[in-house]
Design an enzyme around this catalytic site. Sequence first.
Site: not given
Length: 579
Positions: A451, A344
Amino acid sequence: MSKTKPMNLIFLFCAFLLAGFEVDALSYDYSASIECLTQPLKPQYNGGIIRNPDLNNGLEGWNSFGDAKIEHRESSGNKYVVAHSRKHAHDSVSQKISIEKGKHYTLSAWIQVSAGNVPVTAIAKTSKNYNFAGAIFAESKCWSMLKGGFTAQDSGPAELYFEGNNTSVEIWLDNVSLQPFTDKEWSSHQDQSIEQNRKRKVSIRAHDEQGKPLANAEISFQMKKASFPFGSSMNKYILNNALYQNWFASRFTVTAFENEMKWYSTESVQGKEDYTVADAMLQFAKSHNIDVRGHNVFWDDPNFQPGWVPSLSPTQLSSATEKRLNSVVSKYKGKVIAWDVVNENLHFSFFESKHGPDFSSKIFEEVHNVDAGTTLFLNEYNTIEDNKDTVASPARYVQKIKQIQSYKKNSRIALGIGLESHFGDKGINFPYVRSSLDFLGATRLPIWITEFDVANQPRQVQYFQLGLKELHSHPMVKGIVMWTALSPQGCYRICLTDNNFKNLPAGNVVDRFISQWKPQNLSGVTDKNGYLELSLFHGDYEMKISHPVKNNNTFTQFLKVSPQNQSNKIKQFVKLYVK
């Protein structure tokens, strides 16, 4: 083979490429460009519903939007429209269109600005909604491709326009396309892509010992392992739960640990590393031939650091990060198929705030130096999920990839694109997802869905099913991991089973998804010329061959159906001689 009577039988297996897959719908154009070009490429679909898409007929069909002034220009033989004298972000150029509720619209346009590097967003405005269709960082002196899309929420008139917050620059526009597709057409694109990119046509010819064609030979196929990596995250609760282990191992070929390999799990107390749980989970995965993605080396979110890290001085943090990197990457070198290097990294900058803007690029270099054989991923969310999150847009993601590649010797690193794909409670904007994958795929780097899940909502399971098919069908997606690990407290967003490992609706979706690769009773009989032809998913197969005239002897042969090579010419042959 039966021992009742020896015999000679030759089977010649020839796997060749599909000639094509016919559909009535207009084919989808997966092409995109991440390069800034001196001349824009022609409009896709000849512009679709856009009038005068290439601006060759002056300003016909085009209008000023807001307070902007527009003019028609020509440079090096190329004609385009310019919006200038802009006072507000939305001041630009537009075209009035008509859209139909439920249709999927794919957009492409070529954008240039008069100065700098400026984000420009495409919006289709109706009386009820603003449909954000995509964004690009436009440059001066060359043309950048914006690719995006939206699904219409209502029917009626709309206005397509392009906005930019920097009102000091002109927005130049050329070769615009907006192409609608129905649900049926959209699904046909998926089927076509799966047929072309996930399967291969196999032709089998059976001969007897004299070389004569052997008709009526029955050949059955059982897939032992699919080539496409598909799996779920898992957590420590799997270690002492046989039901969980059996359910998981019978379905999946790849996994990622939910938290157990992260820094805060392996070194919760400074200087006291503990990989016991991660080691046990890795051992379980390896014992069942399940590949593991290394998740993750660092997480840039300040809220998910080990408790002792935020108070470190810059010098102490530098030492700690160096130790962490060498520890986890060295320990699992060659044992994982990927590393999520700085998780991220577009949304957060904990390490950059301490170590400077080159931190992530430097970490990619250092991870590669320790484990040069493993693909390194930039793992991020909202790149394909949320078209309003410009922080992690496909264009911004590609900028970050280029930044990493340009750092020192990083051009030699095997990079991958990791897309978390946590879709929200508003569902999935399929045209935006597909167009974003097109744009990211133009990097030619492998794309993994790392994910995947869908937030709770009335159509959660339906979107989960449709999302799996959309992602699997895209030719540039190389693997899918769902974020569906089960704990006693439940799952992050969507559970596949209950605590007794009985399938919930989403689990049934997963089983149906897997069953496409392993259909029951997949068999056929050779024709009068000894041929059997069928299309098989890529993977490893066990074939059983028998013939009624030959005492019903049954032979077993293993066949690997591989993706075709780029030349589209090389054929794969397997020859079997049985006594």
